[in-house]
Design a protein around this motif. Structure first.
Motif, short mmCIF file in Angstrom:
data_model
loop_
_atom_site.label_atom_id
_atom_site.label_comp_id
_atom_site.label_asym_id
_atom_site.label_seq_id
_atom_site.Cartn_x
_atom_site.Cartn_y
_atom_site.Cartn_z
N GLN A 25 0.80 -1.22 0.00
CA GLN A 25 0.00 0.00 0.00
C GLN A 25 0.84 1.27 0.00
OE1 GLN A 25 -3.44 -0.28 -0.05
NE2 GLN A 25 -3.05 -2.47 -0.22
N GLU A 26 2.15 1.16 0.17
CA GLU A 26 2.97 2.37 0.33
C GLU A 26 4.42 2.05 0.01
OE1 GLU A 26 2.92 3.46 4.50
OE2 GLU A 26 3.13 1.36 5.10
N ALA A 27 5.14 3.07 -0.43
CA ALA A 27 6.57 2.88 -0.72
C ALA A 27 7.26 4.22 -0.86
CB ALA A 27 6.77 2.05 -1.99
N THR A 28 8.57 4.18 -0.75
CA THR A 28 9.42 5.31 -1.10
C THR A 28 10.45 4.83 -2.11
OG1 THR A 28 10.90 4.83 0.77
CG2 THR A 28 9.19 6.50 1.11
N GLY A 29 10.87 5.74 -2.96
CA GLY A 29 11.86 5.38 -3.97
C GLY A 29 12.22 6.57 -4.82
N GLU A 30 12.72 6.30 -6.02
CA GLU A 30 13.11 7.36 -6.95
C GLU A 30 12.32 7.24 -8.25
OE1 GLU A 30 17.37 7.78 -7.49
OE2 GLU A 30 17.70 6.65 -5.65
N VAL A 31 11.97 8.37 -8.81
CA VAL A 31 11.26 8.38 -10.08
C VAL A 31 12.19 7.83 -11.16
CG1 VAL A 31 10.17 9.81 -11.84
CG2 VAL A 31 9.81 10.32 -9.41
N ALA A 32 11.70 6.80 -11.88
CA ALA A 32 12.50 6.16 -12.92
C ALA A 32 12.01 6.49 -14.32
CB ALA A 32 12.49 4.63 -12.73
N GLU A 33 10.75 6.89 -14.43
CA GLU A 33 10.19 7.20 -15.75
C GLU A 33 9.01 8.13 -15.57
OE1 GLU A 33 7.63 4.94 -19.24
OE2 GLU A 33 8.96 3.74 -17.97
N ILE A 34 8.83 9.05 -16.49
CA ILE A 34 7.74 10.03 -16.42
C ILE A 34 6.84 9.89 -17.63
CG2 ILE A 34 7.19 12.50 -16.50
CD1 ILE A 34 9.68 13.02 -14.89
N GLY A 35 5.53 9.89 -17.39
CA GLY A 35 4.58 9.83 -18.48
C GLY A 35 4.29 11.21 -19.04
N SER A 36 3.57 11.25 -20.14
CA SER A 36 3.24 12.53 -20.76
C SER A 36 2.36 13.36 -19.84
CB SER A 36 2.53 12.28 -22.09
OG SER A 36 1.30 11.59 -21.87
N GLY A 37 2.57 14.66 -19.89
CA GLY A 37 1.75 15.57 -19.12
C GLY A 37 2.20 15.78 -17.70
N VAL A 38 3.29 15.16 -17.28
CA VAL A 38 3.79 15.29 -15.91
C VAL A 38 4.81 16.42 -15.86
CG1 VAL A 38 5.04 14.20 -14.02
CG2 VAL A 38 3.38 12.88 -15.37
N SER A 39 4.56 17.41 -15.02
CA SER A 39 5.48 18.55 -14.94
C SER A 39 6.00 18.80 -13.53
CB SER A 39 4.77 19.83 -15.43
OG SER A 39 3.61 20.10 -14.66
N ASN A 40 5.42 18.11 -12.54
CA ASN A 40 5.81 18.38 -11.15
C ASN A 40 6.96 17.50 -10.66
OD1 ASN A 40 3.90 16.18 -11.32
ND2 ASN A 40 3.76 16.22 -9.07
N LEU A 41 7.37 16.52 -11.46
CA LEU A 41 8.42 15.59 -11.06
C LEU A 41 9.39 15.37 -12.20
CD1 LEU A 41 6.21 12.90 -9.28
CD2 LEU A 41 7.71 14.56 -8.13
N LYS A 42 10.60 14.91 -11.83
CA LYS A 42 11.60 14.55 -12.85
C LYS A 42 12.28 13.26 -12.43
CE LYS A 42 15.43 17.28 -10.89
NZ LYS A 42 14.72 17.61 -9.63
N VAL A 43 12.91 12.60 -13.39
CA VAL A 43 13.62 11.36 -13.09
C VAL A 43 14.69 11.63 -12.03
CG1 VAL A 43 15.19 9.61 -14.04
CG2 VAL A 43 13.17 10.33 -15.34
N GLY A 44 14.74 10.75 -11.03
CA GLY A 44 15.70 10.90 -9.94
C GLY A 44 15.13 11.51 -8.68
N ASP A 45 13.96 12.14 -8.77
CA ASP A 45 13.34 12.71 -7.57
C ASP A 45 13.01 11.61 -6.57
OD1 ASP A 45 13.40 15.33 -8.37
OD2 ASP A 45 11.31 15.38 -9.08
N HIS A 46 13.22 11.89 -5.28
CA HIS A 46 12.81 10.97 -4.22
C HIS A 46 11.34 11.24 -3.91
CE1 HIS A 46 17.22 11.09 -3.70
NE2 HIS A 46 17.08 9.85 -3.25
N VAL A 47 10.54 10.18 -3.93
CA VAL A 47 9.11 10.36 -3.73
C VAL A 47 8.56 9.30 -2.79
CG1 VAL A 47 8.69 11.47 -5.96
CG2 VAL A 47 8.58 8.97 -5.78
N ALA A 48 7.44 9.66 -2.17
CA ALA A 48 6.63 8.73 -1.39
C ALA A 48 5.25 8.68 -2.02
CB ALA A 48 6.53 9.21 0.06
N TYR A 49 4.61 7.52 -1.95
CA TYR A 49 3.29 7.40 -2.56
C TYR A 49 2.53 6.23 -1.95
CZ TYR A 49 5.07 3.43 -5.23
OH TYR A 49 5.60 2.21 -5.57
#
Length: 322
Positions: free
Chosen positions: A61-85
């Protein structure tokens, strides 16, 4: 990539480490390379069949990691960002897909990836329970069942931060000390005495609210511990599901009974970010101490479930994903 999957519902032994294709990001989505995933009782409910799920099933249900790929229309994140979701039963895996609007960027120098993974679901649960299910006020009397558990410890701390007086239940003295360290004013060993009797000795009228994540074994005692116009917040089934309730049993003291779910409180992105930011702020300012009990390798997810269901844990369980 590797993930934990089960072909049929059952005990922890149904969990298997398998290889599957890596997912791709669609519009508005990101792929996250997971590093830590949280283990929660709800995972055991899906695995065992208490909650319905599609088969073959995955968990998390939850994890932390790094953004590895971005889909179209995404402007708030970039590859390498540390994120929780918050995941969709899919974070016991090396890679997962999530909506970019629900992936929250954080600085691992301010709050570690382990800490964020440990506080995400349980922190959101605790914060919504004390601010939305029943709004805890200064000087309220609060009963927290299973106060040494992951969510229980957070509930105690947030309630104390809000000025409440907290009674916690535990099964032994070691867990009682954990609840006291979290801030509980009184601790009841439920294996040695009646919880409602002990509560009414501490505060004769009973408590304003009970937060009960245990379920079947504690429900009746929780109801009995309430004062007139008290609120019973039943939010978990650790001991099994609560049997059907007779509504007339609530009338004598004009009680309020709620069975909330976290996701009903974070329907909008604004609600989600508001509660999550509040939890992060409590951690950063030292008001919320997050305890990781044990971290398991991905291949040992079954053992994490065994330990959790045996109630051998007193804090958060994490899965490290290499």
């Amino acid at each position: 990539m590797q993930t934990i999957r089960f072909e049929q519902t059952g005990g922890p032994e149904v969990l298997k480490l398998v290889d599957v294709p890596r997912p791709s990001a669609g519009p508005g989505q990101v792929v996250v390379r997971n590093h830590f995933a949280g283990v929660n009782f709800i995972d055991t409910y899906f695995r065992s069949g208490v909650y319905p799920t599609n088969l073959p099933g995955t968990l998390g249900q939850e994890a932390t990691g790094e953004v590895a790929e971005i889909g179209s229309g995404v402007s708030n994140l970039k590859v390498g960002d540390h994120v929780a979701y918050l995941g969709n039963q899919d974070t016991y895996a090396q890679y997962s897909v999530t909506l970019a609007s629900r992936a929250t960027k954080f600085d691992p120098q301010e709050i570690s990836m382990e800490c964020v993974a440990a506080v995400l679901l349980q922190g959101l649960t605790a914060h919504t329970l004390v601010t939305r299910s029943y709004k805890v006020q200064s000087n309220d009397w609060v009963l927290v069942q299973a106060g040494a558990g992951g969510t229980g410890r957070l509930l105690i701390q947030i309630c104390k931060h809000l000025g409440a007086r907290v009674i916690a239940t535990t099964s032994n003295e070691a867990k009682a000390e954990i609840a006291r360290q979290a801030g509980a004013d009184h601790v009841i060993n439920y294996t040695e005495e009646s919880v409602p009797d002990a509560v009414h000795r501490i505060v004769s009228e009973g408590v304003h609210v009970v937060y009960d994540g245990v379920g079947k074994d504690t429900f009746a005692g929780s109801i009995a511990a309430l004062r007139r116009e008290g609120s019973m917040v039943s939010f978990g089934n650790a001991s099994g599901t609560v049997p059907p309730v007779r509504l007339f049993d609530l009338t004598e003291k004009n009680l309020c009974l709620l069975r909330p779910k976290l996701y009903g409180y974070i329907v909008t992105d604004d609600e989600y970010q508001r509660h999550l930011n509040a939890v992060f702020d409590l951690v950063k300012c030292g008001k919320l101490d997050v305890k990781v009990f044990k971290t398991y390798e991905l291949k040992d997810a079954a053992q994490a479930h065994i330990d959790l269901e045996a109630r051998k844990t007193t804090g958060k369980l994490l899965i490290y994903i290499p």
